[in-house]
Write an enzyme that holds these catalytic residues in place. Structure first.
Site, PDB file in Angstrom:
ATOM      1  CG  ASP A  13      -7.126   2.673   1.996  1.00 37.24           C
ATOM      2  OD1 ASP A  13      -6.606   3.512   1.221  1.00 37.24           O
ATOM      3  OD2 ASP A  13      -7.228   1.463   1.739  1.00 37.24           O
ATOM      4  CG  HIS A  46     -11.298   3.436   0.816  1.00 33.11           C
ATOM      5  ND1 HIS A  46     -11.755   2.598  -0.194  1.00 33.11           N
ATOM      6  CD2 HIS A  46      -9.976   3.659   0.541  1.00 33.11           C
ATOM      7  CE1 HIS A  46     -10.784   2.318  -1.029  1.00 33.11           C
ATOM      8  NE2 HIS A  46      -9.674   2.972  -0.605  1.00 33.11           N
ATOM      9  CG  HIS A  80      -2.097   0.854   1.133  1.00 25.35           C
ATOM     10  ND1 HIS A  80      -2.780   1.297   2.242  1.00 25.35           N
ATOM     11  CD2 HIS A  80      -2.775   1.351   0.063  1.00 25.35           C
ATOM     12  CE1 HIS A  80      -3.809   2.034   1.872  1.00 25.35           C
ATOM     13  NE2 HIS A  80      -3.828   2.072   0.529  1.00 25.35           N
ATOM     14  CG  HIS A 102      -5.264   5.718  -1.763  1.00 22.36           C
ATOM     15  ND1 HIS A 102      -4.649   4.640  -1.139  1.00 22.36           N
ATOM     16  CD2 HIS A 102      -4.289   6.358  -2.473  1.00 22.36           C
ATOM     17  CE1 HIS A 102      -3.367   4.634  -1.470  1.00 22.36           C
ATOM     18  NE2 HIS A 102      -3.127   5.669  -2.286  1.00 22.36           N
TER      19      HIS A 102
END
Length: 267
Positions: A164, A239, A160, A241
């Site tokens: 998030d 969500h 990642h 990011h």
């Protein structure tokens, strides 16, 4: 015989007294003539010298009285002029003092106004500095649902590249700090995204949004709404990011949590 003749001694005494008064009269008239007040009175006094002695004496004494009166008038006039001069000088001094006080009051008022203006300018600069350097969280009252560098097959890099934030679809997304928008639109796997260059030279990215509220080149401030959260692009559900970067391009990412904390944002 005693009644018919004039004693020599007595005649001499009266002649001397008469001469003294006459001389005094002449002296008084001469003094007046010198001052330019009653010089014309001297002529009758001298003309009477060959006439009656009593008349001459009376004229001389009258001239002396006039001279004394005129001398008193002149002294009174001089005193009045002196008082007038003193009054004028006092008035001029009072006016000068008043002007000086007014000038000093003006100087103090100008100095006070300048100090207040400078203080207001300093406060405005400080407020602007704070505004430009203030950072906030991109989602109010949210929390991090996926950590930075978390592994998994969802990310092409294998980990990642941001964090998030939990957010229902349509939640307001804010610029974390002041800056200029350098990207606003479709970002492939990021879906609808915004990239902002901040005043300290760093960049932040906001991905998977449903809609955008800013455009490229637009100046934004900390806390300004830039769009609404969603689930566009490579996303498993609604969500936000969020990435922090040293450059505008993919691959320059840094730890977003450490970045926000370095700008006094607590998560």
């Amino acid at each position: 015989m005693a009644f018919g003749s004039r004693p020599a001694g007595s005649g001499k005494h009266r002649g001397s007294s008469r001469l003294s008064r006459k001389t005094a009269g002449y002296a008084g008239i001469a003094a007046l003539a010198t001052t330019g007040v009653v010089g014309s009175l001297a002529a009758p006094a001298f003309a009477a010298d060959n006439g009656d002695h009593h008349s001459t004496q009376d004229n001389a004494l009258g001239a002396v009285v006039v001279a004394e009166d005129l001398q008193g008038d002149i002294q009174d006039q001089a005193a009045s002029q002196h008082r007038a001069a003193e009054h004028a000088a006092a008035q001029a001094q009072a006016e000068a003092d008043a002007k000086q006080r007014a000038a000093e009051a003006k100087r103090l008022a100008e100095a006070k106004a300048k100090a207040e203006r400078e203080a207001a300018e300093r406060a405005a600069r400080e407020e602007e500095r704070k505004r430009l350097n203030t950072f906030v969280a991109p989602i109010d009252g949210s929390y991090v649902s996926t950590q930075y560098k978390a592994g998994g097959g969802m990310w092409s890099s294998g980990s990642h590249t941001g964090i998030d934030f939990h957010a229902a679809s349509g939640t307001s997304v804010h610029a974390v700090g002041a800056g200029v928008v350098v990207e606003a639109g479709w970002g492939g796997a990021y879906g609808n995204n915004v990239v902002i260059k901040h005043n300290d030279g760093t960049y932040t990215q906001y991905g998977h949004m449903n809609s955008l509220a800013v455009s490229v080149g637009q100046q934004v401030t900390a806390g300004q709404q830039i769009g609404l959260s969603g689930s566009t692009g490579n996303s498993s559900g609604p969500h936000l990011h969020f990435e922090a970067r040293t450059g505008a391009s993919y691959g320059s990412d840094i730890d977003p949590i450490a970045y926000l904390r370095s700008h006094d944002v607590s998560l």
